[in-house]
Enzyme design. Sequence first.
Site, PDB file in Angstrom:
ATOM      1  N   LYS A  17      23.090  34.906  45.010  1.00 15.51           N
ATOM      2  CA  LYS A  17      23.884  33.675  44.861  1.00 15.51           C
ATOM      3  C   LYS A  17      24.241  33.072  46.215  1.00 15.51           C
ATOM      4  CE  LYS A  17      27.572  35.183  42.734  1.00 15.51           C
ATOM      5  NZ  LYS A  17      27.387  36.585  42.364  1.00 15.51           N
ATOM      6  N   ARG A  93      34.227  33.050  37.265  1.00 12.81           N
ATOM      7  CA  ARG A  93      33.771  34.393  36.925  1.00 12.81           C
ATOM      8  C   ARG A  93      34.371  34.866  35.621  1.00 12.81           C
ATOM      9  NH1 ARG A  93      32.495  38.312  41.857  1.00 12.81           N
ATOM     10  NH2 ARG A  93      32.002  36.496  43.049  1.00 12.81           N
ATOM     11  N   ARG A 130      22.677  46.670  51.437  1.00 14.34           N
ATOM     12  CA  ARG A 130      22.990  45.369  52.043  1.00 14.34           C
ATOM     13  C   ARG A 130      23.809  45.513  53.324  1.00 14.34           C
ATOM     14  NH1 ARG A 130      25.502  40.708  48.330  1.00 14.34           N
ATOM     15  NH2 ARG A 130      27.255  42.105  47.978  1.00 14.34           N
ATOM     16  N   ARG A 162      29.479  45.729  53.867  1.00 16.70           N
ATOM     17  CA  ARG A 162      30.732  45.177  53.355  1.00 16.70           C
ATOM     18  C   ARG A 162      31.582  46.289  52.768  1.00 16.70           C
ATOM     19  NH1 ARG A 162      29.556  40.005  49.572  1.00 16.70           N
ATOM     20  NH2 ARG A 162      30.826  41.212  48.142  1.00 16.70           N
ATOM     21  N   ARG A 173      32.179  46.251  39.974  1.00 18.66           N
ATOM     22  CA  ARG A 173      31.878  44.815  39.973  1.00 18.66           C
ATOM     23  C   ARG A 173      30.811  44.472  38.924  1.00 18.66           C
ATOM     24  NH1 ARG A 173      30.544  45.112  45.809  1.00 18.66           N
ATOM     25  NH2 ARG A 173      29.582  43.069  45.771  1.00 18.66           N
TER      26      ARG A 173
HETATM   27  P1  ADP Z   1      29.990  39.666  44.890  1.00 18.84           P
HETATM   28  O1  ADP Z   1      29.416  38.550  44.047  1.00 18.84           O
HETATM   29  O2  ADP Z   1      28.922  40.504  45.521  1.00 18.84           O
HETATM   30  O3  ADP Z   1      31.039  40.488  44.187  1.00 18.84           O
HETATM   31  P2  ADP Z   1      31.655  37.779  46.372  1.00 18.84           P
HETATM   32  O4  ADP Z   1      31.604  37.586  47.829  1.00 18.84           O
HETATM   33  O5  ADP Z   1      31.291  36.625  45.502  1.00 18.84           O
HETATM   34  O6  ADP Z   1      30.709  39.018  46.128  1.00 18.84           O
HETATM   35  O7  ADP Z   1      33.105  38.279  45.932  1.00 18.84           O
HETATM   36  C1  ADP Z   1      33.736  39.368  46.533  1.00 18.84           C
HETATM   37  C2  ADP Z   1      35.043  39.702  45.820  1.00 18.84           C
HETATM   38  O8  ADP Z   1      35.951  38.580  45.896  1.00 18.84           O
HETATM   39  C3  ADP Z   1      34.943  39.995  44.326  1.00 18.84           C
HETATM   40  O9  ADP Z   1      34.568  41.335  44.050  1.00 18.84           O
HETATM   41  C4  ADP Z   1      36.368  39.677  43.857  1.00 18.84           C
HETATM   42  O10 ADP Z   1      37.273  40.705  44.210  1.00 18.84           O
HETATM   43  C5  ADP Z   1      36.723  38.466  44.703  1.00 18.84           C
HETATM   44  N1  ADP Z   1      36.353  37.212  44.010  1.00 18.84           N
HETATM   45  C6  ADP Z   1      35.435  36.295  44.430  1.00 18.84           C
HETATM   46  N2  ADP Z   1      35.348  35.282  43.554  1.00 18.84           N
HETATM   47  C7  ADP Z   1      36.217  35.559  42.547  1.00 18.84           C
HETATM   48  C8  ADP Z   1      36.575  34.901  41.331  1.00 18.84           C
HETATM   49  N3  ADP Z   1      36.027  33.733  40.963  1.00 18.84           N
HETATM   50  N4  ADP Z   1      37.510  35.494  40.532  1.00 18.84           N
HETATM   51  C9  ADP Z   1      38.082  36.642  40.886  1.00 18.84           C
HETATM   52  N5  ADP Z   1      37.790  37.320  42.006  1.00 18.84           N
HETATM   53  C10 ADP Z   1      36.863  36.791  42.842  1.00 18.84           C
END
Ligand code: ADP
Length: 226
Positions: A17, A93, A130, A162, A173
Amino acid sequence: MSSGVRLLVLGKQGAGKGTQAVRMAAHYGVPHISTGDIFRQAAADRTSFGLKAKEYMKRGELVPDDVVIGVVAERLAKEDVVDDGFILDGFPRTKVQAEALQQLLGPNGLDAAVDIDVPTEVVIDRISGRLVCRTCGTTYHVSKPPKVDRLCDKDGGDVVQREDDTPDAVKRRLDLYEQDTRPLLEYYDGLGLLITVDGDGDPDDVFGRILDAVEEARQSRLSAPR
Ligand code: ADP
């Protein structure tokens, strides 16, 4: 350049993404809004909000809906987004977030919701290997690291794993994706907005597939009777 798009990108963790959203934003000349990046930046800045978000992220939990919705609402109100459009990455999400987004955007808000579809076995391999540049966010894989050990090819920043790419957090996740995010595919399909793109394979090919699918959707919307 074609501009004015309002798109969101869906997909499992590790589906690509972030990589594709950055390219889409550059292609269409619109801001890239990544909720994960916003939270990581706030955590790095050690704001009280960032430190709270960091606790959720480390465990692989979702940040509470009201917090995320507040952050996105603020960003969507800025002039660049209002004038040009956006690529939303990592939001929504949950169903609550998706409904809040519809409210924020009003009728005719989104052009499409692009789902980057990748099998779970593939994303587990991608995420567990990663590596990411701490400064510019470019991602690498242990099988294809930067040319100079752990220093980013683009800006020389530290390339690290990360904090939430540990096996436990990744599993959590992915479980939450199945529970909370997968239902959004049906939600956007119901709104006639879902585009599914095969996300397996070379990132350039995936990007090509995304652009073709988005153009097709925009054309068919333009020619459809209102
Ligand atoms: P990934 O898709 O690999 O989990 P992201 O960088 O998109 O990585 O998100 C990292 C973290 O940030 C998520 O695991 C969550 O804790 C938080 N997060 C990001 N976007 C959202 C969202 N829309 N709702 C809730 N938590 C979020």
